[in-house]
Design an enzyme around this catalytic site. Structure first.
Site, PDB file in Angstrom:
ATOM      1  N   ASP A 142       0.842  -1.210   0.000  1.00 58.40           N
ATOM      2  CA  ASP A 142       0.000   0.000   0.000  1.00 58.40           C
ATOM      3  C   ASP A 142       0.873   1.254   0.000  1.00 58.40           C
ATOM      4  O   ASP A 142       1.982   1.271   0.529  1.00 58.40           O
ATOM      5  CB  ASP A 142      -0.972   0.024   1.185  1.00 58.40           C
ATOM      6  CG  ASP A 142      -0.283  -0.084   2.537  1.00 58.40           C
ATOM      7  OD1 ASP A 142       0.632  -0.934   2.682  1.00 58.40           O
ATOM      8  OD2 ASP A 142      -0.639   0.684   3.443  1.00 58.40           O
ATOM      9  N   GLU A 147       0.015  -1.299   5.732  1.00 59.85           N
ATOM     10  CA  GLU A 147       1.002  -0.806   6.698  1.00 59.85           C
ATOM     11  C   GLU A 147       0.730   0.640   7.040  1.00 59.85           C
ATOM     12  O   GLU A 147       0.875   1.062   8.186  1.00 59.85           O
ATOM     13  CB  GLU A 147       2.422  -0.971   6.134  1.00 59.85           C
ATOM     14  CG  GLU A 147       3.538  -0.712   7.154  1.00 59.85           C
ATOM     15  CD  GLU A 147       3.938   0.772   7.296  1.00 59.85           C
ATOM     16  OE1 GLU A 147       4.539   1.121   8.323  1.00 59.85           O
ATOM     17  OE2 GLU A 147       3.637   1.576   6.396  1.00 59.85           O
TER      18      GLU A 147
END
Lengths: 423, 423
Positions: free
Chosen positions: B102, B167
């Site tokens: 991400d 994350e």
């Protein structure tokens, strides 16, 4: 029977119909944009009184170019001003009675013990949004006019009654009435003064301060400059300016007021992520303008002061705080304390209430500033509403005060309007 | 020819295909919720490498009950984790290589000189969102694995490659991978450390402080209590707490860091009207958690400190500031500085880069904290991205660093995975 006694008796007899009129006005939720149903109640009353009626929607385009115009909206469609004139027989002094029909929204209904638009009467008080600010004052004015009529008291000068829109958002309604040409030798606005007399009113303006920082990750915040921490400096310095500005005020009317012209920071917002050093904070506030000050001078002083913040913190030398003026603005107002209308008002206050009036400078602006500065009409603020509950939940008015204000106004007008007009 | 040389030559020959792989990853805008197209690129690569592949959408309901779970969303549909395992021949130490797929949103495109998803290569740098944080690190890991395979280097321990989601919003992807049972003797996460080695990582938590005032009209602001002015006190006191907390840190890894564990106030909002005294301000921030601290202890200290603000200002005795913990949370992580994996990483760093590595404690948390605290896996953060440009416009990676990180990892794994596993 003397005039004062007649007026008192007529008002006593008509107390219930006055309360019914206030009730009808309060039950119409006349927040900005929705004034027409409350104005309809006013119009009906003015028709009943047989006044010369003038109903018009202010012309946005015309107003827009006026230096004192501010408004949150872009049209006044369905938001009419209403004026009713009671012509005197001629040769006397005229008076303008002005009240605003708009109310601020009721807010969270859970904070109200009474229906905000129920107009419940409990223990001599009527509860509801607009009772105090200022439909009660408007009823006082209408009652005073009706008493003069009903008692057939001869009146030489004209009485101009105005029910205007938009006071709560900057005064476009009163400005429109001024530009339409309504004039008088004095104006009275029965805003909620708790029966105090305010010959001076504080003005105010809204400012926006944009404080710049330097972004960084919160974990290495020492690599950035927090706009929140810089705002703390700005807030402290604005407080110093407030002290400076108030130290110059020695008007005895402000003697009992802790901060005659406060600077209030009312809103803050900045940053967009808890883990980032914020690079911008916006502070919005209101600066009080003393009755004798010019608004442009106050702007200049404020801008100059904020522009010099670099003297206290180097950061501001390279990252000056930006000042913008926006939104609402209330013009300060004043009348000579020795003005004849003041003397008459004070004397009739004493006669009706058997006590001396409290004479103070108001801590907030009203449309009175526009009458003073734009129309050149000396203006007094005096009304029956309770200052503390204006704009608050459980707003109420003490009904006795509404009747007493009507009595004072009626007596005062009999004297004032029969004085020789020297102009 | 020795192993190091072989690895170096293979990487030199395969530089262009590595850049192409990074390009493909960067061109997929894998912000939270949209990770699947970038994960598809990873899956294709893992298939090419012939690893044992595991693809699954984390189970929200299962994760929800975990004490370390935080996430802004309510489902992981279409947001799969991807794991590829390269089985060793047995008996050696295992290693876990973890990267998050991400990226944070690109923000205002006008602040970018390059297309944020164009992956333009200019002067040895590739520009784009996610180049540095941390798709470049992910390519380094994949390259290292591919080199070992291509060169047919014998590996005893398993290599577990993970490409996880989420994350940037609290680590739910890595937590899900831990709960799925993946284990190893050590973990390396190539977050953007600018080629520094971080054996310790600062954790952090988000707090919200609700500061209460007392409303009043700005014209009589002395009748109210400004929540903005009370916030100034809170901000100053939070700074004092930061000083106190940092005075306790004597870890030499923090020697060159001005504030090892900062407390950052990143957001402020309060008040709703420039002319009113604001009765509430909300401050949101991030408190750093030292690598050896327990998050619960930090919460308790902070709450206790804020709860005692009444010692400095009576107002807070009757109007205590409310503390809530919300949103993101990154767990601190640590590995023994003398851990064998640290020694191998340092030695291979020296061999490849011909200089000593900088060894520091990271100023921010990573998923490494979850591996340390939840899975009990000692974790090192070391990667090729440039710390300063992570989350910023014009994010880039120095492509040489990506290749060097791959070379260091490949060499280190050859040694580590062939060490006897004593467990």
């Amino acid at each position: 029977m003397d005039v004062q006694k007649k007026i008192n008796e007529w008002l006593t007899l008509n107390r219930e119909q006055a309360i019914r009129l206030l009730k009808r006005l309060v039950q119409e939720r006349s927040i900005t944009g929705l004034e027409s149903s409350a104005q309809a109640v006013i119009i009906e009353k003015l028709r009943e009184l047989g006044l010369e009626i003038d109903i018009w929607e202010p012309d946005f385009t015309e107003l827009q170019s006026h230096p004192y115009f501010v408004s949150p909206r872009s049209s006044f469609t369905d938001s009419a001003n209403v004026v009713g004139v009671m012509k005197g027989t001629g040769g006397g002094k005229s008076i303008l009675l002005n009240g605003h029909i708009d109310v601020v929204p009721e807010g969270d209904p859970k904070q109200w013990e009474y229906d905000p638009y129920g107009a419940d009467v409990v223990n001599g008080k009527m509860y509801g949004r607009g009772t105090t600010d200022m439909k009660g004052g408007t009823v006082s004015m209408l009652l005073a006019i009706e008493a003069l009529q009903a008692l057939n008291l001869p009146i030489k000068g004209d009485i101009v009654f105005q029910s205007v829109i938009e006071e709560e958002s900057g005064g476009a309604g009163s400005l429109a009435a001024i530009l339409r040409g309504y004039k008088a030798d004095v104006a009275i606005i029965p805003e909620p003064t708790s029966m105090k007399i305010f010959p001076k009113q504080q003005g105010s303006m809204w400012f926006r301060l944009t404080v710049t920082g330097k972004s960084a990750h919160g974990g290495t915040r020492y690599e950035g400059v927090s706009a929140i921490e810089k705002s703390v400096v700005v807030i402290e310095k604005v407080r110093d300016l407030e002290v400076l500005r108030n130290s110059r005020i020695d008007d005895p009317l402000y003697q009992s007021i802790p901060i005659p012209v406060p600077i209030n920071i009312g809103k803050v917002s900045g940053g967009n992520w808890p883990s980032s050093v914020p690079d911008q904070v916006i502070l919005e506030g209101r600066i009080g303008v003393a009755p004798e000050e010019e608004m442009e001078d106050v702007k200049r002083e404020f801008e100059h002061y904020i522009g010099n913040l670099g003297e206290f913190d180097d950061w501001f030398v390279t990252h000056p705080v930006e000042v913008t003026w926006f939104g609402a603005r209330w013009v300060p107002g004043t009348i000579d304390l020795k003005h004849e209308a003041m003397t008459l008002l004070e004397n009739n206050y004493k006669k009706v209430r058997k006590q001396n009036p409290v004479i103070e400078a108001s801590p907030w602006g009203t449309d009175g500033g526009l009458f003073t500065k734009v129309a050149g009409i000396p203006t007094i603020i005096f009304g029956p509403g309770t200052t503390e509950v204006a704009h608050y939940p459980n707003e109420f008015i003490i009904l006795d005060h509404m009747m007493e204000a009507a009595e004072i106004l009626a007596n005062m007008m009999v004297e004032w309007c029969n004085m020789e007009d020297e102009s």
